[in-house]
Structures are given as structure tokens and as C-alpha cells.
Design an enzyme around this catalytic site. Structure first.
Site, short mmCIF file in Angstrom:
data_model
loop_
_atom_site.label_atom_id
_atom_site.label_comp_id
_atom_site.label_asym_id
_atom_site.label_seq_id
_atom_site.Cartn_x
_atom_site.Cartn_y
_atom_site.Cartn_z
N ASP A 184 16.10 -3.22 11.51
CA ASP A 184 16.49 -1.93 10.94
C ASP A 184 15.44 -0.88 11.28
OD1 ASP A 184 17.88 0.00 9.56
OD2 ASP A 184 17.33 -0.72 7.57
N GLU A 208 0.83 -1.20 0.00
CA GLU A 208 0.00 0.00 0.00
C GLU A 208 0.87 1.25 0.00
OE1 GLU A 208 -2.37 0.55 3.53
OE2 GLU A 208 -0.89 -0.45 4.79
#
Length: 384
Positions: A211, A165
Site C-alpha cells: 500500500d 515514533e
């Protein structure tokens, strides 16, 4: 709050409907979201007129449309073909760095009734698990939704492309660095709470991000004056070193999969030759603390005054902490610094960090406006 053009997403959560209902204002909402909103505010999120719980009516038409869309994903086994099912929009990539490119994309044959999408291409990666696992894992309202994997017959086999998205506001890093005025602590706390919700869900499912930073938090809606109108979502989870979802190929030397983000890493990650077992929920919690510091500091690079990464490693391993930002209240600084304990077992887990935030939010003078996170339904562990 403005209504979305996307008819299959809730205007409160910006997630695809599961149990849509029509309210007195004529708009459709996710049942759990609007029920909690009405209990707290008693008014419409869009028109601000009074609304009552007993006037909510199931929207079977929208539910059927969403079910058809979800079934179309399943029928394709979450696998798509470039230029057959989806296509890249004409123009330059939205974002590009080593090993990672993001393209604006469109559904084929039409975008009508479907969410806006992008293509995330990761060089040097192969999928380890069925793509349905990744799709199911991304159904949390604060995790960027992945609709499947896109296959490009003209591309080499040493990359993977995810269909996801689109975030209209870009990354949190972009929002922090491009705005003239800093975000208030009230808005920042709402953002942190949403990220922590997502990370607690990933931890529940045994997934380590690896991360976590402002660049990997996407902003879907931002109202600088109202935390109820803020929606952020975590992205790029599992697309990091020693990922259990993806594996590296042997042909690419430097990608998002094999670069350690030194200035965001916990001391145990920097202390030795790293193995997969060294990346844990507790190392993500440490990175969460750096993310919060980065957000308070308007996107500043952690340890910016230290040019040498080796010196950063020495300081982190020595237990040194980043300085307290001036706009961070002492109460939240006390919570933030708990994430930087040198010993992993002394750091809170994400669900504990969430409780610390909720307790402080309740005790603070702004608790009435920042406690709106509880409108989201509880999410349980998915089946892998």
C-alpha cells in the site's frame, strides 16, 4: 538545522543513536552521519562553524542512556500494557479511517529522555510473528520506528495496537496538499531517494508493503530550500492485504488489511483473483511510480478524471500511463516510467531504481546538494 529536544536521537538522521559522538560545536551526532557531513561540508549542521573529523569524541553518557532505553524494550519483550506503560493523550485521535486509528500517546511514568510516540490501532488484525521481528525491521533510518505492541485489556481481541515514533510534520500527502507552494524537484528527488532506500531494505528482508502511497510516507523534517534537512520515513508496511506479518481476523469485514488500493496497484494485482504471491517487490515498484507521480502532482488522486475504478483497472491493464506532470523533468520521467512496465520482470528492483536515481543525481546540476543520502550507514538483512 535545529537541534532536537530529544537527546537520544541524532539531529541529522532523527533516528536513535547507535554510536553517538560529540563534535566541536558541542552537539552530539551519530558517528557515520556527522563524519559524512564533515567530509562533504566541513562545517557544523547546527552552527555552520568549521569542524574537523579528528575532534569527534565518543559520548558514552548518551550511549548508556540509549542502551538503557533499548534494553527496557527488550526486557518487556516489546510488549506494553495500556495505562501501565503508555497512555493515550486526552483529546481526539490524530487520524482515523476505516480499520485504522492513530492516537497521540505518552510514556509512563515519564516522557523524559524518551522519543515522542503515537499508538496505531488496526482493527481486524492479529500479529503473525514475534513483535521483535517488526521492531528490528523498523530500525532503518527511513522506516517509522516501532517500539512494540500495546495490549489493552479493555479492548476486543480483534485488533492490534503498535507503539511508534511520532512524525511532527504529518504525512507526505498532508504536506503536499496543505502547502501554498509546490515542493521543488530537488526536494522531491530527496524524498523519493529516502523512500526507495527504505523499500530496498524491506525487499532485502522479504517484506512487501502492498500500500505504498504518499499517505504512508511520514515527514519528520522538511526544509523547502535544503534537501540535506529533509527526513521522511515509510510506515504501514506489512499492514496490507495478504500481509506476512499480520493476519486478518474473521470478524471484521472491511479494514486496511482487505482493501486493495486500486489506483496505486500494478496490473498483475488487478488482473485476476489475487493471492498472496501476487504482491511482490515488483508490484511495490509499480506503486512507487504512482507515489512519485502523486508527489509531483501535489497529492492529486491518480486517474482523478476517471470516476469508475473498473475503468481505471481497464486502463492500467491495457498499459495506459498517468500523464507527465509539468514540473517533472524528462530525465526523471524516463526513470519513473520504467516502474510502470506492464510486465513485472521489465521493472527495476528497488536497489536498481536507487542506482538509477543516484546516477541521474550525479549527472544533474544539483548533484552536490541532493547526494547527501550517502551519509546513512549501510543496512543489512535482519535476522528473522
Amino acid at each position: 538545522m535545529k537541534a532536537l529536544d530529544d537527546a537520544i536521537s541524532c539531529p541529522i538522521t532523527l533516528s536513535l543513536f547507535r554510536d553517538p559522538v560529540v563534535a566541536q560545536d558541542g552537539h552530539t551526532y551519530e558517528r557515520a552521519a556527522i563524519e559524512e557531513w564533515i567530509r562533504k561540508k566541513g562545517t557544523s549542521p547546527i552552527t555552520n562553524k568549521q569542524m574537523l573529523l579528528e575532534h569527534l569524541v565518543p559520548n558514552y553518557a548518551i550511549k548508556k542512556i540509549v542502551e538503557q532505553f533499548e534494553n527496557s524494550l527488550k526486557n518487556k519483550n516489546f510488549q506494553y500494557i495500556l495505562d501501565v506503560d503508555v497512555k493515550k493523550k486526552i483529546g481526539r485521535p490524530l487520524f482515523q479511517t476505516f480499520g485504522k486509528t492513530i492516537y497521540s500517546a505518552e510514556w509512563l511514568p515519564t516522557n523524559e529522555g524518551r522519543p515522542e510516540i503515537i499508538l496505531l490501532k488496526i482493527d481486524g488484525a492479529r500479529a503473525n510473528k514475534e513483535s521483535s521481528f517488526y521492531v528490528d525491521l523498523s530500525r532503518h533510518p527511513n522506516i517509522v520506528r516501532t517500539f512494540g505492541i500495546v495490549n489493552d485489556e479493555d479492548s476486543n481481541q480483534n485488533s492490534i495496537m503498535l507503539l511508534q515514533e511520532y512524525a511532527s510534520e504529518g504525512s507526505l500527502y498532508e504536506v503536499l496538499t496543505e502547502r501554498k507552494k509546490p515542493l521543488s524537484e530537488e526536494i522531491l528527488i530527496e524524498i523519493f531517494s529516502q523512500v526507495i532506500d527504505a523499500m530496498a531494505y524491506l525487499a532485502l528482508n522479504g517484506v512487501v508493503h502492498g500500500d505504498l502511497a504518499c499517505r504512508n510516507v511520514l515527514v519528520f523534517r522538511l526544509n523547502e530550500n535544503d534537501p540535506r534537512n529533509v527526513v521522511v520515513k515509510v510506515t504501514d508496511f506489512g499492514i496490507s492485504r495478504y500481509s506476512k506479518i499480520y493476519s486478518q481476523t474473521t470478524t471484521v469485514a472491511r479494514t486496511t488489511l482487505n482493501v486493495i488500493p486500486t489506483r496505486y496497484c500494478a496490473p498483475e494485482i488487478l488482473s485476476k483473483a489475487v493471492t498472496a504471491n501476487d504482491f511482490t517487490e515488483k508490484s511495490d515498484v509499480y506503486s512507487m511510480g504512482v507515489l512519485m507521480w502523486e508527489a509531483y502532482s501535489r497529492g492529486a488522486i491518480p486517474w482523478a478524471s476517471v470516476a469508475n475504478d473498473e475503468e481505471v483497472v481497464r486502463r492500467v491493464r491495457n498499459g495506459d500511463m498517468l500523464p507527465k506532470p509539468a514540473n517533472c523533468s524528462q530525465q526523471y520521467w524516463n526513470i519513473l516510467t520504467k516502474t510502470w512496465s506492464t510486465q513485472p520482470n521489465e521493472r527495476p528492483k528497488f536497489d536498481q531504481l536507487k542506482q538509477l536515481f543516484h546516477k541521474q543525481m550525479y549527472q544533474s546540476t544539483v548533484s552536490a546538494s541532493v547526494s547527501s543520502r550517502c551519509y546513512l550507514p549501510l543496512y543489512s538483512k535482519i535476522k528473522s
